[in-house]
Write a protein that holds these residues in place. Structure first.
Motif, PDB file in Angstrom:
ATOM      1  N   CYS A 242       0.835  -1.200   0.000  1.00 36.63           N
ATOM      2  CA  CYS A 242       0.000   0.000   0.000  1.00 36.63           C
ATOM      3  C   CYS A 242       0.873   1.255   0.000  1.00 36.63           C
ATOM      4  O   CYS A 242       1.950   1.290   0.592  1.00 36.63           O
ATOM      5  CB  CYS A 242      -0.900   0.027   1.234  1.00 36.63           C
ATOM      6  SG  CYS A 242      -2.236  -1.176   1.199  1.00 36.63           S
TER       7      CYS A 242
ATOM      8  N   ARG B 276       0.491   5.629   0.484  1.00 32.70           N
ATOM      9  CA  ARG B 276      -0.309   6.797   0.820  1.00 32.70           C
ATOM     10  C   ARG B 276       0.603   8.015   0.717  1.00 32.70           C
ATOM     11  O   ARG B 276       1.673   8.046   1.337  1.00 32.70           O
ATOM     12  CB  ARG B 276      -0.904   6.710   2.236  1.00 32.70           C
ATOM     13  CG  ARG B 276      -1.894   5.562   2.443  1.00 32.70           C
ATOM     14  CD  ARG B 276      -3.174   5.761   1.664  1.00 32.70           C
ATOM     15  NE  ARG B 276      -4.140   4.701   1.937  1.00 32.70           N
ATOM     16  CZ  ARG B 276      -4.229   3.559   1.264  1.00 32.70           C
ATOM     17  NH1 ARG B 276      -3.383   3.309   0.274  1.00 32.70           N
ATOM     18  NH2 ARG B 276      -5.141   2.667   1.574  1.00 32.70           N
TER      19      ARG B 276
ATOM     20  N   TYR C 143       2.700   2.557   3.094  1.00 32.60           N
ATOM     21  CA  TYR C 143       1.737   2.597   4.188  1.00 32.60           C
ATOM     22  C   TYR C 143       1.747   1.245   4.879  1.00 32.60           C
ATOM     23  O   TYR C 143       1.271   0.254   4.328  1.00 32.60           O
ATOM     24  CB  TYR C 143       0.340   2.934   3.652  1.00 32.60           C
ATOM     25  CG  TYR C 143      -0.795   2.754   4.640  1.00 32.60           C
ATOM     26  CD1 TYR C 143      -0.638   3.057   5.992  1.00 32.60           C
ATOM     27  CD2 TYR C 143      -2.040   2.298   4.213  1.00 32.60           C
ATOM     28  CE1 TYR C 143      -1.690   2.900   6.888  1.00 32.60           C
ATOM     29  CE2 TYR C 143      -3.100   2.141   5.100  1.00 32.60           C
ATOM     30  CZ  TYR C 143      -2.920   2.447   6.437  1.00 32.60           C
ATOM     31  OH  TYR C 143      -3.960   2.288   7.320  1.00 32.60           O
TER      32      TYR C 143
ATOM     33  N   ARG D 293       0.142  -0.859   7.263  1.00 36.39           N
ATOM     34  CA  ARG D 293      -1.173  -0.899   7.910  1.00 36.39           C
ATOM     35  C   ARG D 293      -1.042  -1.374   9.365  1.00 36.39           C
ATOM     36  O   ARG D 293      -0.182  -2.192   9.684  1.00 36.39           O
ATOM     37  CB  ARG D 293      -2.113  -1.805   7.118  1.00 36.39           C
ATOM     38  CG  ARG D 293      -2.225  -1.398   5.652  1.00 36.39           C
ATOM     39  CD  ARG D 293      -3.044  -2.401   4.864  1.00 36.39           C
ATOM     40  NE  ARG D 293      -4.459  -2.112   4.972  1.00 36.39           N
ATOM     41  CZ  ARG D 293      -5.414  -2.985   4.627  1.00 36.39           C
ATOM     42  NH1 ARG D 293      -5.101  -4.189   4.189  1.00 36.39           N
ATOM     43  NH2 ARG D 293      -6.685  -2.652   4.722  1.00 36.39           N
TER      44      ARG D 293
ATOM     45  N   SER E 237      -1.274   5.735  -4.534  1.00 42.02           N
ATOM     46  CA  SER E 237      -1.542   7.049  -3.964  1.00 42.02           C
ATOM     47  C   SER E 237      -2.348   7.877  -4.953  1.00 42.02           C
ATOM     48  O   SER E 237      -2.464   7.530  -6.129  1.00 42.02           O
ATOM     49  CB  SER E 237      -0.234   7.772  -3.653  1.00 42.02           C
ATOM     50  OG  SER E 237       0.516   7.076  -2.695  1.00 42.02           O
TER      51      SER E 237
ATOM     52  N   PRO F 201       1.090  11.342   3.456  1.00 42.18           N
ATOM     53  CA  PRO F 201       1.488  10.031   3.986  1.00 42.18           C
ATOM     54  C   PRO F 201       0.938   9.792   5.391  1.00 42.18           C
ATOM     55  O   PRO F 201       0.529  10.725   6.090  1.00 42.18           O
ATOM     56  CB  PRO F 201       3.017  10.100   4.009  1.00 42.18           C
ATOM     57  CG  PRO F 201       3.389  11.270   3.165  1.00 42.18           C
ATOM     58  CD  PRO F 201       2.237  12.224   3.222  1.00 42.18           C
ATOM     59  N   VAL F 202       0.962   8.521   5.790  1.00 39.97           N
ATOM     60  CA  VAL F 202       0.462   8.100   7.105  1.00 39.97           C
ATOM     61  C   VAL F 202       1.615   8.048   8.104  1.00 39.97           C
ATOM     62  O   VAL F 202       2.703   7.551   7.792  1.00 39.97           O
ATOM     63  CB  VAL F 202      -0.211   6.716   7.016  1.00 39.97           C
ATOM     64  CG1 VAL F 202      -0.593   6.205   8.405  1.00 39.97           C
ATOM     65  CG2 VAL F 202      -1.436   6.782   6.119  1.00 39.97           C
ATOM     66  N   SER F 203       1.366   8.551   9.296  1.00 34.96           N
ATOM     67  CA  SER F 203       2.325   8.386  10.392  1.00 34.96           C
ATOM     68  C   SER F 203       1.580   7.952  11.647  1.00 34.96           C
ATOM     69  O   SER F 203       0.357   8.077  11.747  1.00 34.96           O
ATOM     70  CB  SER F 203       3.118   9.672  10.651  1.00 34.96           C
ATOM     71  OG  SER F 203       2.362  10.596  11.414  1.00 34.96           O
TER      72      SER F 203
ATOM     73  N   PRO G 297       6.420   6.398  10.469  1.00 35.42           N
ATOM     74  CA  PRO G 297       5.584   5.664   9.510  1.00 35.42           C
ATOM     75  C   PRO G 297       5.495   4.187   9.841  1.00 35.42           C
ATOM     76  O   PRO G 297       4.759   3.454   9.186  1.00 35.42           O
ATOM     77  CB  PRO G 297       6.319   5.878   8.181  1.00 35.42           C
ATOM     78  CG  PRO G 297       7.757   6.008   8.578  1.00 35.42           C
ATOM     79  CD  PRO G 297       7.744   6.726   9.904  1.00 35.42           C
TER      80      PRO G 297
ATOM     81  N   GLN H 208      -3.267   7.579  14.715  1.00 32.77           N
ATOM     82  CA  GLN H 208      -2.935   7.419  13.300  1.00 32.77           C
ATOM     83  C   GLN H 208      -3.182   8.757  12.620  1.00 32.77           C
ATOM     84  O   GLN H 208      -4.262   9.338  12.733  1.00 32.77           O
ATOM     85  CB  GLN H 208      -3.786   6.326  12.661  1.00 32.77           C
ATOM     86  CG  GLN H 208      -3.384   6.013  11.224  1.00 32.77           C
ATOM     87  CD  GLN H 208      -4.167   4.843  10.639  1.00 32.77           C
ATOM     88  OE1 GLN H 208      -5.283   4.548  11.063  1.00 32.77           O
ATOM     89  NE2 GLN H 208      -3.591   4.188   9.646  1.00 32.77           N
TER      90      GLN H 208
ATOM     91  N   ARG I 221      -2.209  11.757   9.290  1.00 33.32           N
ATOM     92  CA  ARG I 221      -1.629  12.113   8.007  1.00 33.32           C
ATOM     93  C   ARG I 221      -0.701  13.289   8.276  1.00 33.32           C
ATOM     94  O   ARG I 221      -1.028  14.178   9.079  1.00 33.32           O
ATOM     95  CB  ARG I 221      -2.706  12.496   6.989  1.00 33.32           C
ATOM     96  CG  ARG I 221      -3.635  11.359   6.606  1.00 33.32           C
ATOM     97  CD  ARG I 221      -2.885  10.178   5.975  1.00 33.32           C
ATOM     98  NE  ARG I 221      -3.804   9.136   5.560  1.00 33.32           N
ATOM     99  CZ  ARG I 221      -4.213   8.966   4.305  1.00 33.32           C
ATOM    100  NH1 ARG I 221      -3.734   9.752   3.342  1.00 33.32           N
ATOM    101  NH2 ARG I 221      -5.055   8.010   4.013  1.00 33.32           N
TER     102      ARG I 221
END
Length: 257
Positions: free
Chosen positions: A100, A102, A107, A109, A140, A146-148, A181, A209, A211
């Protein structure tokens, strides 16, 4: 997933370091501030109380000056804070590399965790592009962040901005708010901040969680830093953080005995 809103309020207490109640638990004789999703970054990451939403008692003996001297409690209105449409149970999913992305970044999960979505849609003046579309996808989309992850032990409950020193060589990476991340890294910090629910007696770990705005972070391996220069005022710190990192999910994991 059937998680009690009372337990989610307890999780928010662990994440912010301030007692959080449900609106239904606030009486006329208490003084409290409403915690909404827009003020969560400043509360959880900076230790700053919300700017607005002061609710005072109807008791005429409690003056405005008394309000400022009392320890504040926070409350949430569940239907305005959580968005159960986007909850997702990762607890029994296998840990595989599903590729994945992002915001152009891998990403990872949050396998092993339950995610309770925060009601962030249509809350920000720049729209919803930072979130991207809902649902599983490997790619994306333009404008997506992005996810952190932010384990509450990283800083949240302390409400302190620190200078991050990179593991191994002790090199200073700057003053600011840091997240990662990598859910495994965040989990190692979350180990230090657990809570036992008064509702069901179970113990949980909590992670936020987020962004993160890629234009407002620096990358140091598995650490992403939102720089906050020394001497920045509290209000400017709030502006920096709210424009750079946006929590959109509350992750809970039960600690098995």
């Amino acid at each position: 997933m059937g998680m009690s809103k009372f337990i989610l309020a307890e999780a928010l207490s662990a994440a912010t370091g301030v007692k959080v109640k449900l609106q239904s638990q606030i009486s006329d004789y208490e003084i409290a501030l409403e915690l909404d999703v827009m003020s969560l970054p400043a509360v959880a990451l900076l230790g700053q109380l919300p700017n607005s939403g002061l609710k005072t008692s109807t008791n005429p003996l409690i003056s405005q000056s008394t309000v400022s001297s009392l320890r504040k409690e926070l409350f949430v209105i569940p239907d305005e804070f959580f968005d159960s449409r986007y909850d997702f149970d990762f607890t029994n999913m296998s840990k595989s590399n599903d590729g994945c992305l992002r915001g152009g970044e891998p990403y990872l999960r949050p396998y092993g965790w339950m995610r309770f979505a925060l009601k962030v849609l249509n809350k920000y003046p720049d729209g919803n592009a930072w979130l991207g579309p809902d649902g599983w996808r490997s790619h994306s989309v333009p404008g997506e962040w992005p996810v952190s992850y932010h384990g509450t032990g990283l800083q949240g409950a302390e409400g302190i901005i620190k200078t991050y020193y990179q593991a191994g060589n002790g090199k200073a990476c700057g003053r600011g708010i840091y997240s990662t991340p990598n859910i495994t890294v965040a989990n190692s910090y979350a180990e230090t901040k657990k809570f036992t629910s008064q509702k069901n007696g179970k113990t949980y770990k909590v992670i936020l969680q987020n962004r993160i705005n890629p234009a407002k972070r620096t990358v140091h391996g598995n650490t992403w830093l939102v720089p906050v220069p020394e001497g920045t005022s509290a209000e400017q710190e709030r502006i920096i953080v709210e424009s750079a990192i946006r929590p959109y999910g509350l992750l809970l994991q039960e600690v098995k005995k």
